[in-house]
Design an enzyme around this catalytic site. Structure first.
Site, PDB file in Angstrom:
ATOM      1  N   ALA A 154       1.237  -1.127   0.133  1.00  0.00           N
ATOM      2  CA  ALA A 154      -0.076   0.231   0.503  1.00  0.00           C
ATOM      3  C   ALA A 154       1.121   1.438   0.462  1.00  0.00           C
ATOM      4  CB  ALA A 154      -1.309  -0.253   1.353  1.00  0.00           C
ATOM      5  N   TYR A 155       2.148   1.714   1.147  1.00  0.00           N
ATOM      6  CA  TYR A 155       2.602   2.817   1.200  1.00  0.00           C
ATOM      7  C   TYR A 155       3.799   2.976  -0.254  1.00  0.00           C
ATOM      8  CZ  TYR A 155       6.388   5.484   2.546  1.00  0.00           C
ATOM      9  OH  TYR A 155       6.558   7.314   3.033  1.00  0.00           O
TER      10      TYR A 155
END
Length: 248
Positions: A154-155
């Site tokens: 996600a990051y």
């Protein structure tokens, strides 16, 4: 005494801690008026004392477009313009997970803050900068957005999106007196990093040839150069701050 940012107006998101906090203090010390955006108003009030004429505290969830627009309007009403935007607000989300283990809701939350928040703030300030024929926007990205950190889907993906947006915006406003760049740090000593699992931090630090984290001061020094008037011929670019990890 005239200083590097005397008379300029900056908005900094995530200003209550980490990189946003250090950058905000540096700009204030160099003469800027600063709109301090953060969800945690109490922390802002505790961290910023002594410059009430140059500070505007704004409670903002950057993933909420209406709050962002109202916050920018509040700063413009107080100081008359916006010269600088620095997007420091960010979250890592859940880490140390393989892709099939990622919760889609967590992924959306990370994108909402890291990417969409930076889009909302830049969308809100750009009309003011266009009207003044001047502006500096800095999106804080990450080396993870270039290389991808295993365990941080996600990051990494959200920061890759920030880098992509930076390239687009840099081209779109290149003739408007506005520069739009990104900064891609490796591991910087911040509360965000301290909250991550030790195994995840070790994975990232081991990739740095200098074998250390960067400091907040190093990051703030580079950030303030990027948004300075002197940095006038670089736009759509991602600056590295990686201790030798990024070599391209």
């Amino acid at each position: 005494m005239q200083t590097g940012f005397s008379g300029q107006v900056a908005i900094i998101t995530g200003a209550a801690s980490g990189l946003g906090l250090v950058i905000a203090h540096k700009l204030l010390n160099e003469g800027a008026y600063v709109g301090l955006f953060d969800l945690n108003i109490a922390s802002l009030q505790a961290e910023f004392i002594g410059n009430p004429d140059k500070e505007e505290f704004v409670s903002v969830d950057v993933s909420n477009q209406e709050m962002v627009e109202k916050g920018v309007a509040q700063v413009v009403a107080r100081f008359g313009k916006v010269d600088i935007l620095i997007n420091c607000a960010g979250i890592t989300g859940a880490t140390n997970l393989k892709s099939h283990e990622v919760d889609p809701a967590n992924l959306r939350k990370v994108f909402d803050v890291n990417f969409t928040g930076s889009f909302y703030t830049s969308k809100a300030v750009l009309p003011h900068m266009i009207a003044n024929h001047y502006g500096r926007i800095l999106h804080i990205a990450s080396i993870a957005g270039k290389e991808g950190n295993a365990g941080m889907l996600a990051y990494s993906a959200s920061k890759a999106a920030v880098i992509g947006m930076t390239k687009v915006q840099g081209k779109e406003y290149a003739e408007s007196g506005i520069t739009i760049n990104a900064l891609a740090p490796a591991v910087i000593e911040t509360p965000l990093v301290h909250a991550m699992p030790d195994t995840q931090v070790k994975y990232m630090t081991d990739k740095i040839p200098m074998k250390r984290c960067g400091t907040l001061e190093e990051a703030a020094n580079m950030a303030t150069f990027i948004v300075s008037a002197e940095n006038s011929f670089t736009t759509g670019f991602t600056f590295d701050l990686s201790g030798g990890r990024a070599t391209y």
